[in-house]
Each structure stands twice: as C-alpha cells, then as structure tokens.
Design a protein around this motif. Structure first.
Motif, PDB file in Angstrom:
ATOM      1  N   ALA A  83       0.827  -1.208   0.000  1.00 21.60           N
ATOM      2  CA  ALA A  83       0.000   0.000   0.000  1.00 21.60           C
ATOM      3  C   ALA A  83       0.860   1.256   0.000  1.00 21.60           C
ATOM      4  O   ALA A  83       0.579   2.227  -0.713  1.00 21.60           O
ATOM      5  N   ILE A  84       1.943   1.224   0.781  1.00 19.91           N
ATOM      6  CA  ILE A  84       2.837   2.392   0.826  1.00 19.91           C
ATOM      7  C   ILE A  84       3.538   2.564  -0.522  1.00 19.91           C
ATOM      8  O   ILE A  84       3.677   3.680  -1.032  1.00 19.91           O
ATOM      9  N   ALA A  85       3.973   1.436  -1.117  1.00 15.54           N
ATOM     10  CA  ALA A  85       4.640   1.499  -2.417  1.00 15.54           C
ATOM     11  C   ALA A  85       3.711   2.100  -3.475  1.00 15.54           C
ATOM     12  O   ALA A  85       4.111   2.961  -4.260  1.00 15.54           O
ATOM     13  N   VAL A  86       2.465   1.661  -3.471  1.00 18.94           N
ATOM     14  CA  VAL A  86       1.507   2.173  -4.453  1.00 18.94           C
ATOM     15  C   VAL A  86       1.248   3.662  -4.217  1.00 18.94           C
ATOM     16  O   VAL A  86       1.186   4.452  -5.161  1.00 18.94           O
ATOM     17  N   ALA A  87       1.130   4.045  -2.931  1.00 15.30           N
ATOM     18  CA  ALA A  87       0.914   5.463  -2.611  1.00 15.30           C
ATOM     19  C   ALA A  87       2.097   6.303  -3.095  1.00 15.30           C
ATOM     20  O   ALA A  87       1.923   7.402  -3.626  1.00 15.30           O
ATOM     21  N   THR A  88       3.309   5.768  -2.933  1.00 11.95           N
ATOM     22  CA  THR A  88       4.508   6.474  -3.384  1.00 11.95           C
ATOM     23  C   THR A  88       4.472   6.667  -4.898  1.00 11.95           C
ATOM     24  O   THR A  88       4.756   7.756  -5.410  1.00 11.95           O
ATOM     25  N   LEU A  89       4.102   5.593  -5.606  1.00  6.88           N
ATOM     26  CA  LEU A  89       4.043   5.668  -7.065  1.00  6.88           C
ATOM     27  C   LEU A  89       2.963   6.656  -7.509  1.00  6.88           C
ATOM     28  O   LEU A  89       3.153   7.421  -8.452  1.00  6.88           O
ATOM     29  N   ARG A  90       1.842   6.635  -6.775  1.00  6.93           N
ATOM     30  CA  ARG A  90       0.753   7.547  -7.104  1.00  6.93           C
ATOM     31  C   ARG A  90       1.219   9.001  -6.961  1.00  6.93           C
ATOM     32  O   ARG A  90       0.916   9.855  -7.787  1.00  6.93           O
ATOM     33  N   GLU A  91       1.991   9.231  -5.904  1.00 12.79           N
ATOM     34  CA  GLU A  91       2.529  10.565  -5.663  1.00 12.79           C
ATOM     35  C   GLU A  91       3.460  10.985  -6.807  1.00 12.79           C
ATOM     36  O   GLU A  91       3.400  12.099  -7.292  1.00 12.79           O
ATOM     37  N   ARG A  92       4.283  10.030  -7.224  1.00 10.78           N
ATOM     38  CA  ARG A  92       5.223  10.327  -8.321  1.00 10.78           C
ATOM     39  C   ARG A  92       4.489  10.683  -9.602  1.00 10.78           C
ATOM     40  O   ARG A  92       4.909  11.563 -10.339  1.00 10.78           O
ATOM     41  N   LEU A  93       3.391   9.961  -9.875  1.00  9.36           N
ATOM     42  CA  LEU A  93       2.575  10.278 -11.048  1.00  9.36           C
ATOM     43  C   LEU A  93       2.199  11.746 -11.024  1.00  9.36           C
ATOM     44  O   LEU A  93       2.266  12.439 -12.027  1.00  9.36           O
ATOM     45  N   GLY A  94       1.794  12.216  -9.833  1.00  5.77           N
ATOM     46  CA  GLY A  94       1.416  13.610  -9.679  1.00  5.77           C
ATOM     47  C   GLY A  94       2.596  14.533  -9.860  1.00  5.77           C
ATOM     48  O   GLY A  94       2.511  15.542 -10.565  1.00  5.77           O
ATOM     49  N   ASP A  95       3.763  14.154  -9.280  1.00  4.06           N
ATOM     50  CA  ASP A  95       4.947  15.002  -9.346  1.00  4.06           C
ATOM     51  C   ASP A  95       5.421  15.196 -10.773  1.00  4.06           C
ATOM     52  O   ASP A  95       5.727  16.294 -11.209  1.00  4.06           O
ATOM     53  N   VAL A  96       5.508  14.066 -11.499  1.00  2.00           N
ATOM     54  CA  VAL A  96       6.107  14.108 -12.833  1.00  2.00           C
ATOM     55  C   VAL A  96       5.237  14.915 -13.795  1.00  2.00           C
ATOM     56  O   VAL A  96       5.717  15.726 -14.571  1.00  2.00           O
ATOM     57  N   HIS A  97       3.950  14.707 -13.690  1.00  2.00           N
ATOM     58  CA  HIS A  97       3.095  15.251 -14.738  1.00  2.00           C
ATOM     59  C   HIS A  97       2.337  16.503 -14.342  1.00  2.00           C
ATOM     60  O   HIS A  97       1.920  17.265 -15.187  1.00  2.00           O
ATOM     61  N   GLY A  98       2.145  16.654 -13.065  1.00  5.89           N
ATOM     62  CA  GLY A  98       1.327  17.776 -12.639  1.00  5.89           C
ATOM     63  C   GLY A  98      -0.102  17.538 -13.072  1.00  5.89           C
ATOM     64  O   GLY A  98      -0.380  16.691 -13.917  1.00  5.89           O
ATOM     65  N   SER A  99      -1.020  18.281 -12.514  1.00 10.72           N
ATOM     66  CA  SER A  99      -2.421  18.022 -12.825  1.00 10.72           C
ATOM     67  C   SER A  99      -2.760  18.486 -14.250  1.00 10.72           C
ATOM     68  O   SER A  99      -3.728  18.038 -14.831  1.00 10.72           O
ATOM     69  N   ALA A 100      -1.949  19.357 -14.797  1.00 12.43           N
ATOM     70  CA  ALA A 100      -2.230  19.863 -16.144  1.00 12.43           C
ATOM     71  C   ALA A 100      -2.198  18.739 -17.176  1.00 12.43           C
ATOM     72  O   ALA A 100      -3.088  18.625 -18.016  1.00 12.43           O
ATOM     73  N   ALA A 101      -1.145  17.887 -17.074  1.00 14.82           N
ATOM     74  CA  ALA A 101      -1.024  16.776 -18.031  1.00 14.82           C
ATOM     75  C   ALA A 101      -2.208  15.837 -17.910  1.00 14.82           C
ATOM     76  O   ALA A 101      -2.776  15.401 -18.916  1.00 14.82           O
ATOM     77  N   LEU A 102      -2.583  15.536 -16.684  1.00 19.68           N
ATOM     78  CA  LEU A 102      -3.719  14.640 -16.463  1.00 19.68           C
ATOM     79  C   LEU A 102      -5.006  15.267 -17.003  1.00 19.68           C
ATOM     80  O   LEU A 102      -5.820  14.595 -17.644  1.00 19.68           O
TER      81      LEU A 102
END
Lengths: 340, 340
Positions: free
Chosen positions: B296-315
């Motif tokens: 769960a922590i690993a997935v949360a970390t990856l989820r955070e990275r998704l946000g960091d790399v792309h920012g909400s604009a890309a999404l």
C-alpha cells in the motif's frame, strides 16, 4: 410500453476471457452493439468486466462512440424503493422513445444471488423491450473490482447508443458514493421514517445529491423527511449562492401500476441537465471523472508491475523483515519501488 | 482500577507537521513514549497520522521496538455495545496489570464530533490511569486516510510498550473489515434482534471473526442469535477440519457496573493466542499484514510520483481527450505511466 425482443444481458457463466486465448472480433462486436444487438452488448461488458486480454482493444474501439449518454445515478438505503423507482424511470424514458441502459450495482453482496434475483424481477417488467439493457454487477470479491468495472460497463452502454444510463447502487458506504459519482445527475432516494436524514448526513449523501426523491410519500412521516432535508440544506448555505444548484426535493409513490411524482422527477432531471450545460459544470464533472479513471488505471498498472518485477517472494522477504523489526514498512516500500 | 495520571492522548488542534518545518527530536520522542509519557505517544501518533515530513524517521525509529503487542480487533454494527465492551475489556486487562492501547476508528463519520464525544465518555472510566492510552481516529475526508493511518498508530502503541492494543471499528463495510484485519484476534460483536446474522453473512464478517461475542445476552433473542451463528458456521464446513480454529461464541452482558461473560471472552482470546502460536498462523498473519502494508505504501509512493512528474495539467489534458472520445482511459493511463 414494450416493443421488439427480450434483451436481458446475461452475465457469462464463467469469465472465459481471463483464461483462454479465445479470439474476439472487437470491431464486429462494437458494430453489432451499436446496431442494438443485446448479445454483443453483453459480451462487451463481460470483456471489460473481466479485464480480459481484449480489454484495451475494446476500450479503444468504444472511445469514439462515447460521450453522448446522459448518466443518472440512483442511490439510497435498502428498502427505500430503488428497484421500483428505476422501473418507473425506465418506463417513462421508454415512453419518450429513449434507449435506456441500467447498471444495478450491489457492492454489499459478495454473493451474486441477490443481483440475479433482482434481474429476474426486473425482467418481468421490461421483457420483450429491445430499447432497455439491464445488467447486474455483483461484487467480485472486493470493491475495487466494481469501482473498476462499472465505469467500463458504462462506456459500453454509452457507445452502444443508450440515450440514458441509470446506475443504481445501494448508498451505504464511501465506495458506493464513488460509483454514484459517475453520474451527471445523482438522485438520492429516501423513504419516510427510516432515519435516513441522519444517515444521509453521515454518509456524505448531501454532498453527492443533485435531486432528492422522497419515495413512499403516501406514508406517515413523508412531510417530516422533506422538512429534515430542507433543514439540512439550510445548514449548508452555499446552495443559495447565485449560480449554485440547489437540489430539489420531489415526493413520489412509485408502484407497479401507477407512478405519482415520476413526471416531476423527469422535469427536475431535465432542469439539472440544462444547468449542467449552461454552467459548464457538466463538462467539468465529466473531465474530473475521466481524470480519476485514468489515474486509477495508471495506479493499477503500476501495482501490477510491482508484482511482475519482484514476485511475491521479494515482498515476502521484506514483510518478514518488518515483522522481525529489522526494517520499517516505509523503507521496505522504498526498496520495492526503487527497483522498478 | 486506576493508578497514576490522566492519559487521554489528545488529537492536535492542527496538523502542524504537514505545514511547517518544526523540528522534531524523534529519538527523544520515542524514548519518552517508551517510558510511558502519554504526550510523547500522542505526538508520535499525530506525526504518523498526518504523514508529516518526519514520518519516515519515526517509522524507522519505532521498528526495532515493535512486534510485541497483542492486537485485538473489535467490530460490530452500531448499537451492539462496542464501547461498553471495550471498556470492560480494558478494565479486565488492567486488572491483570497489562498496559492497554485503544484505537477507536469510526470511518462512517466524516465529522470528528462523534469520535470526540466517544472519547469524553470513555475518559470518565479510565481517567487517571497511566496504563491506558485511548485515541480516536476519525475519518479525514476519505477512507484511504484511515486505512493508512491506523496501522501506523498501531505501531506507535506497540513500540510504546502496550501489551494489548484494541482496535475498535464500526463493522459495516469492506474498509472497516480491512482495518479489523490488522488484528491478531478479531472479535465480532452482535446483539439479539438486530438482524445481525444476515448482515454478518453479507459483510463477510464470518470470514474475519475469530470470536463471536453476543452482547446484551440478557435480552430476548440472544439464544436465537447464537443458534443463527452456529447454523451459519455449519454451512462453512471448513471450521471442522483438524487444525482449524472454530470461532467460539460467547454471551456477555457488558455494563458499567458488572460485566458478565467478559472472563470467558478473555479465556477464548488466550486460547486463540495459543492456537496462533502453535499453528504458525500468528506469524503468517503478521507477515501477510506487513506485506499488504508495504504494498500500500509502495503504491501510494508511485501515485505521488505520477502527480509530481506530470502535474495536474497533463492529467487534465488527457482527461479532456477521453471526454472528447479522442482516446480511451487505458491509452491515457499508459501515456501517464510511460513517462515515469
């Protein structure tokens, strides 16, 4: 009320797609679904529901045809009359000549029995009507499964040309609310004397409702339920701000033979649709939902990769270390992620 | 029953750790918590609960001291007497001289009011007892928060030297069951005449229970509830296989002044603890839980990275494309993940 042939979309006996390499002619399937072939619709929903190998091809083939269905969420505690109301709404939409899809989601039941029974009851009302697709989605072990499968099934019905899709859920928990939030317009059903008022406040139902329906309004306490709702609305003053939508409260008596109040429900749904368009909120909601869907798929993909790269053995080793106090879960997670 | 000083662990007025760079002397804090300083325990729980910058340091400092607490889960529908039973159990464990931690989790309440009220009520019973730590964990917006925070708070109480930690949840949904599954031994509370039998079958409570407690056993229908449970157990024949644990059913009347049946509950808990050890199931459960926590922590970390790399604009851009039917959510998710 009815026309054409029977169209119950049966759940498959076994999720074949998961196991075998049975070839699926996706473009043909999508074409037939768009022509109103109930079997093709059923097959497509099964493919997305079971996360079959063809899932991505199906999703890609559906995409150009989506975005036209009006999605209605219908939620409420057990016993408020969701099935009867759904039936009444379907009847009304059919009378307008609109094609209707129904996704009946029951996350509280780990057994498919309830969902299947519900189908049989509904079938009797709409048997022989090719303009109605009904699909029960029972929990497949965990809620994540439904939260995943429901938006995909919705896309199938949308692409298949349903003008309206009703997503019916039991409104008892957070995940159910999430499913309800797939909708453009969310109807929250209540019934007199069920203590729904307090439940509503607890479950955050006030937040998601675009329209309250107090069903069984011929019973004692209906007016009290309406007053309770008005009072709770008055506490959240933001509804009175200009440009805001103040969820109307409609009283109904949905029954097999006569439906009182359903016309007014339809009027309010239409008013809400107009507000969604004029305020830009409709587009905002759809974009927000798509973003959440993309994010959920991305996270699921990453979770899968974690499993692929390390296998359960690596995770077990780390877990053993955590249990022994040799490391903590955060360091262990970092180790897992670091090797991705 | 009581000794020492008052030890309610208050929730902080604001999650300071999240905002400022207030320095935290983690080793000192852990040392003081292990010496029985209630304020240090409270501060540590706040640090892990708020995912403060010091979270990882805290987790690492706690790790060597964890793994000794016996974790009991207590779940049941509202009104079955969870608080009274918790109080009775705490009283009994204190009489044995054991240090007790209580985590009262209420995921159904988006407002902290209920949890705080619950604390005040309990405080009166254990005021002035330095051997009892009580912490209410109210939902912070979404269930993911609680599912995250509860295991961490558990680690704090474990490391602080609690011999027993009681995790009390309202047993109504999947997420609550997940929280209950943190325990070595899960007690499911029922009360006569609440239709709990059917509820239990629905919510999968039969699967998680190690011990059934039929509370309010002086009321009509207690024997019927016991019979219902026995019948449901008989349907799941696996309990009769050798080496399996068959969840016992204990009748109690937990009240402020006298507790009937609590001694038997303690005996069954002890019997279950012995079975966990002798069968190896105890170690298996703890390892499995650690694995799920890491994941769960690993997935949360990856989820955070998704946000960091792309920012909400890309999404947002991808979401707009999905809404327009130019792409599908799976392709959009691949694009998001591909750039990680």
């Amino acid at each position: 009320m009815t026309e054409g042939t029977a169209v119950q979309t049966p759940a498959p006996a076994a999720p074949r797609g998961r196991r075998g390499r049975r070839t699926v002619d996706v473009p043909d399937l999508v074409g037939r679904a768009r022509d109103g072939d109930a079997r093709a619709v059923a097959r497509l929903i099964s493919l997305v529901e079971d996360a079959s190998p063809a899932l991505r091809e199906v999703a890609a083939a559906l995409a150009p045809h989506t975005g036209t269905a009006q999605v209605l969420g219908l939620t409420g505690s057990p016993g408020v009359g969701k099935s009867t109301t759904t039936t009444a709404l379907v009847r009304a939409f059919r009378a307008q000549g609109r094609r209707v899809g129904v996704l009946a989601v029951d996350p509280s039941s780990p057994f498919s029995g309830g969902a299947l029974l519900g189908d049989r009851v509904r079938m009797q009302d709409h048997a022989g009507d090719s303009g109605v697709y009904i699909r029960s989605m029972a929990s497949r072990g965990h809620l994540g499964g439904l939260a995943w499968a429901t938006p995909q099934a919705l896309r199938v019905l949308d692409a298949a040309g349903c003008d309206v899709v009703l997503v019916e859920t039991v409104g008892v928990g957070q995940s159910e609310l999430e499913i309800a939030s797939l909708a453009d317009t969310t109807l929250v059903l209540m019934a007199p004397g069920m203590g729904d008022g307090i439940q509503a406040a607890k479950a955050g139902i006030l937040e998601v409702a675009d329209l309250f329906v107090v069903n069984k309004a011929d019973r004692d306490g209906a007016q009290q339920t309406v007053r309770d709702l008005r009072y709770m609305q008055s506490l959240g003053g933001r509804f009175d701000e200009p440009g805001h939508w103040r969820p109307p409260i409609v009283k109904t008596v949905a029954a097999r033979e006569k439906d009182n109040g359903i016309d007014e429900v339809l009027e309010k749904i239409e008013a809400h649709r107009e507000w969604l368009e004029s305020s830009g909120e409709g587009h905002r909601r759809r974009t927000e939902r798509a973003a959440r869907e993309i994010e959920a798929i991305a996270v699921a993909t990453l979770r899968e990769r974690l499993g692929d790269v390390h296998g359960s053995a690596a995770l077990s080793t780390l877990a053993e270390k955590v249990v022994a106090g040799e490391t903590d879960p955060f360091s262990a997670a970092d180790e897992l992620v670091g090797q991705l």
